[in-house]
Write a protein that holds these residues in place. Sequence first.
Motif, PDB file in Angstrom:
ATOM      1  N   ALA A 142       0.832  -1.213   0.000  1.00 34.49           N
ATOM      2  CA  ALA A 142       0.000   0.000   0.000  1.00 34.49           C
ATOM      3  C   ALA A 142       0.865   1.262   0.000  1.00 34.49           C
ATOM      4  N   VAL A 143       1.992   1.209   0.696  1.00 31.57           N
ATOM      5  CA  VAL A 143       2.909   2.355   0.719  1.00 31.57           C
ATOM      6  C   VAL A 143       3.436   2.616  -0.685  1.00 31.57           C
ATOM      7  N   ILE A 144       3.849   1.534  -1.353  1.00 29.62           N
ATOM      8  CA  ILE A 144       4.417   1.681  -2.698  1.00 29.62           C
ATOM      9  C   ILE A 144       3.350   2.158  -3.674  1.00 29.62           C
ATOM     10  N   GLU A 145       2.177   1.582  -3.552  1.00 31.10           N
ATOM     11  CA  GLU A 145       1.058   1.984  -4.400  1.00 31.10           C
ATOM     12  C   GLU A 145       0.745   3.478  -4.214  1.00 31.10           C
ATOM     13  N   ARG A 146       0.751   3.909  -2.967  1.00 33.20           N
ATOM     14  CA  ARG A 146       0.487   5.330  -2.682  1.00 33.20           C
ATOM     15  C   ARG A 146       1.590   6.195  -3.294  1.00 33.20           C
ATOM     16  N   GLY A 147       2.833   5.715  -3.186  1.00 35.75           N
ATOM     17  CA  GLY A 147       3.953   6.457  -3.763  1.00 35.75           C
ATOM     18  C   GLY A 147       3.782   6.637  -5.266  1.00 35.75           C
ATOM     19  N   VAL A 148       3.298   5.592  -5.935  1.00 34.77           N
ATOM     20  CA  VAL A 148       3.067   5.677  -7.380  1.00 34.77           C
ATOM     21  C   VAL A 148       1.932   6.661  -7.660  1.00 34.77           C
ATOM     22  N   ARG A 149       0.856   6.517  -6.910  1.00 35.78           N
ATOM     23  CA  ARG A 149      -0.340   7.347  -7.110  1.00 35.78           C
ATOM     24  C   ARG A 149      -0.029   8.825  -6.891  1.00 35.78           C
ATOM     25  N   GLU A 150       0.800   9.081  -5.884  1.00 35.77           N
ATOM     26  CA  GLU A 150       1.084  10.486  -5.558  1.00 35.77           C
ATOM     27  C   GLU A 150       2.311  11.031  -6.282  1.00 35.77           C
ATOM     28  N   GLY A 151       2.833  10.237  -7.209  1.00 33.76           N
ATOM     29  CA  GLY A 151       3.907  10.741  -8.062  1.00 33.76           C
ATOM     30  C   GLY A 151       5.315  10.687  -7.490  1.00 33.76           C
ATOM     31  N   GLU A 152       5.482  10.055  -6.324  1.00 28.62           N
ATOM     32  CA  GLU A 152       6.844   9.917  -5.791  1.00 28.62           C
ATOM     33  C   GLU A 152       7.595   8.815  -6.524  1.00 28.62           C
ATOM     34  N   PHE A 153       6.873   7.747  -6.839  1.00 32.89           N
ATOM     35  CA  PHE A 153       7.490   6.614  -7.535  1.00 32.89           C
ATOM     36  C   PHE A 153       6.982   6.542  -8.966  1.00 32.89           C
ATOM     37  N   ARG A 154       7.792   5.958  -9.831  1.00 30.79           N
ATOM     38  CA  ARG A 154       7.359   5.807 -11.218  1.00 30.79           C
ATOM     39  C   ARG A 154       6.370   4.635 -11.307  1.00 30.79           C
ATOM     40  N   ALA A 155       5.821   4.433 -12.496  1.00 28.68           N
ATOM     41  CA  ALA A 155       4.790   3.405 -12.677  1.00 28.68           C
ATOM     42  C   ALA A 155       5.412   2.009 -12.705  1.00 28.68           C
ATOM     43  N   ILE A 156       5.675   1.481 -11.523  1.00 32.95           N
ATOM     44  CA  ILE A 156       6.327   0.175 -11.415  1.00 32.95           C
ATOM     45  C   ILE A 156       5.298  -0.903 -11.140  1.00 32.95           C
ATOM     46  N   GLY A 198      15.948   3.475  -7.700  1.00 29.11           N
ATOM     47  CA  GLY A 198      15.424   2.473  -8.635  1.00 29.11           C
ATOM     48  C   GLY A 198      13.969   2.674  -8.984  1.00 29.11           C
ATOM     49  N   ILE A 199      13.191   3.170  -8.037  1.00 26.09           N
ATOM     50  CA  ILE A 199      11.757   3.307  -8.299  1.00 26.09           C
ATOM     51  C   ILE A 199      11.268   4.754  -8.249  1.00 26.09           C
ATOM     52  N   GLY A 200      12.144   5.673  -7.890  1.00 22.76           N
ATOM     53  CA  GLY A 200      11.732   7.083  -7.809  1.00 22.76           C
ATOM     54  C   GLY A 200      11.254   7.611  -9.156  1.00 22.76           C
ATOM     55  N   ALA A 201      10.269   8.467  -9.125  1.00 22.93           N
ATOM     56  CA  ALA A 201       9.791   9.080 -10.364  1.00 22.93           C
ATOM     57  C   ALA A 201      10.870  10.022 -10.890  1.00 22.93           C
ATOM     58  N   PRO A 202      10.983  10.149 -12.234  1.00 25.68           N
ATOM     59  CA  PRO A 202      12.002  11.030 -12.805  1.00 25.68           C
ATOM     60  C   PRO A 202      11.853  12.436 -12.226  1.00 25.68           C
ATOM     61  N   GLY A 203      12.966  13.027 -11.903  1.00 24.68           N
ATOM     62  CA  GLY A 203      12.917  14.396 -11.385  1.00 24.68           C
ATOM     63  C   GLY A 203      12.717  14.460  -9.877  1.00 24.68           C
ATOM     64  N   THR A 204      12.366  13.311  -9.245  1.00 24.86           N
ATOM     65  CA  THR A 204      12.158  13.346  -7.793  1.00 24.86           C
ATOM     66  C   THR A 204      13.321  12.699  -7.046  1.00 24.86           C
ATOM     67  N   VAL A 205      14.206  12.037  -7.799  1.00 27.51           N
ATOM     68  CA  VAL A 205      15.304  11.318  -7.139  1.00 27.51           C
ATOM     69  C   VAL A 205      16.523  12.226  -6.979  1.00 27.51           C
TER      70      VAL A 205
END
Lengths: 205, 205
Positions: A142-156, A198-205
């Motif tokens: 759920a944490v990872i899913e939230r990270g993707v949804r909120e744009g912290e992580f890329r679409a993994i 590895g999973i950060g969204a571009p520009g956020t890492v």
Amino acid sequence: MAHSTARVRRVRSASTRRAEIVRLAAELFDQEGYHQTSMETLAARAGVAKPTLYHYFSGKEAILREIHRDFIEPLIARHEMRLTTSMRPRQLLLEAMGDVLELMDTHRGHVRVFFEHHRELPPAAHAEVQARRDAYETHIEAVIERGVREGEFRAIDVRLTTLSIFGMCNWAYQWFQSEGSMRPREIAYLMWDIVERGIGAPGTV
Amino acid sequence: MAHSTARVRRVRSASTRRAEIVRLAAELFDQEGYHQTSMETLAARAGVAKPTLYHYFSGKEAILREIHRDFIEPLIARHEMRLTTSMRPRQLLLEAMGDVLELMDTHRGHVRVFFEHHRELPPAAHAEVQARRDAYETHIEAVIERGVREGEFRAIDVRLTTLSIFGMCNWAYQWFQSEGSMRPREIAYLMWDIVERGIGAPGTV
């Protein structure tokens, strides 16, 4: 009043003794092998009579279940506590990785015995244990899913990422050494750094 | 001439039978448990007399050692073959991750039995097995080190990165399902993608 105080003391001391037996069993199972350790040996080591041991636990499987509870419940509780704070997915992930690696220092015998023997639990106990493991895994997913949804992580692939992170951290039970040069928290930083980039969204890492 | 042909056939069939017993033992140990499976059960399942089984293997530990050899030797051989090509560290890493994940499909019982029981090997056998595991680990470490030296990877902790990658891949023995929707190679792509971005030098990812 005196009566109820005595009762509290008795209850507390029974639960302390129970916890002490679990800790000792984890140590013994880990060093001597789960199959090589009998309830007799454990009773002798714990300094209790065999019937007393059976009063606390119906057998080795019951102890193995308790060994699991001993480390999974604090993991879940710590994570749930953090969910009430304003921590972002990135931080939640680092803290969770730190928790798991910390276990290798505080409960390595527990973890090893559990990982290597959980398949031998009777079906009902195994299902119970699995439910708690799933609960924790679902939390991390759920944490990872939230990270993707909120744009912290890329679409993994959320599921596979979760399994990869657990793999990195859990596998440490095979190699972590308390006397090693790195503390669990430092190991967590470096592993998290790989995951984060590895999973950060571009520009956020 | 006829004599030597017969001898070759006999040698080949002994080694085939040996390999067949190892495969069967891995399956049995995995399903019934290593400790719950006796040499008697194994002989019966393999359709050989107990003395014949002992002719091939001195005991379960000798078989466990062979189970390890069965999957570690091809891993090492495949990697060493690729080292003779012009592959770069990035590619070498992907191929190695693919190899390990492939094992979960072809040798999952082997891997599980080995991981969960290798500590029970007698010291000499354990040392031998450990030497081969170290050889493979050193190979992977060298790839990562070369990647750092040649500027493909950033300045990471090589040892910890190696252990993290092994963790991601090895841990799959706990969750991989052959009937699952993803093939081992596809899983390798996604895990490698995390690692590759996680450790890639800035501007190269």
